[in-house]
Design a protein around this motif. Structure first.
Motif: not given
Length: 139
Positions: A2, A4, A6
């Protein structure tokens, strides 16, 4: 993994032009646009990047500038036309969501820039991204 970051746009490498230390990697995005990423030759080798490699182009929202039209006479190679789909404004900064063919981008700009550019939902914009600010991840 994952992240950060975007802004993650899927595409396929169309060419790799190596230099002394860096390479210019052209990517055909799923929406049909072409963008360029300037990454190290070491990264090209370690990730196995070559024409035909499926990649995600990653760009932090703080590295996406906005214009109300195509900009000429500028060194920024990546200019993606799109439409504003949402704006979240704070006291100083704003998060602007833009739909581009094949995906969505987020741009973090000042509230003053949103006002000066007259941005509202539905506005046509061009996202400007320097090739040195595009990272690549293989998929």
């Amino acid at each position: 993994m994952n992240l950060s970051i975007r802004n993650q746009l899927a595409g396929t490498v169309s060419s790799v032009t190596p230099g002394e230390v860096m390479a210019a990697v052209k990517i055909r995005l799923t929406g049909g646009q072409e963008i360029t990423a300037a990454i190290t030759l070491e990264a090209v080798r370690e990730l196995g990047i070559a024409a035909g490699t499926a990649v995600n182009a990653l760009v932090k929202s703080t590295e996406v500038a906005l214009a109300t039209g195509v900009v000429e006479g500028v060194s920024i190679r990546n200019q993606l036309p799109g439409t504003v789909t949402g704006i979240k404004a704070g006291d100083a900064m704003a998060s602007v969501k833009i739909t581009v063919p094949g995906g969505e981008l987020t741009s973090a700009v000042t509230e003053e820039a949103v006002t000066d550019l007259g941005l509202v939902t539905g506005s046509t914009v061009v996202a400007l991204i320097k090739s040195t600010e595009v990272s690549l991840a293989t998929v």
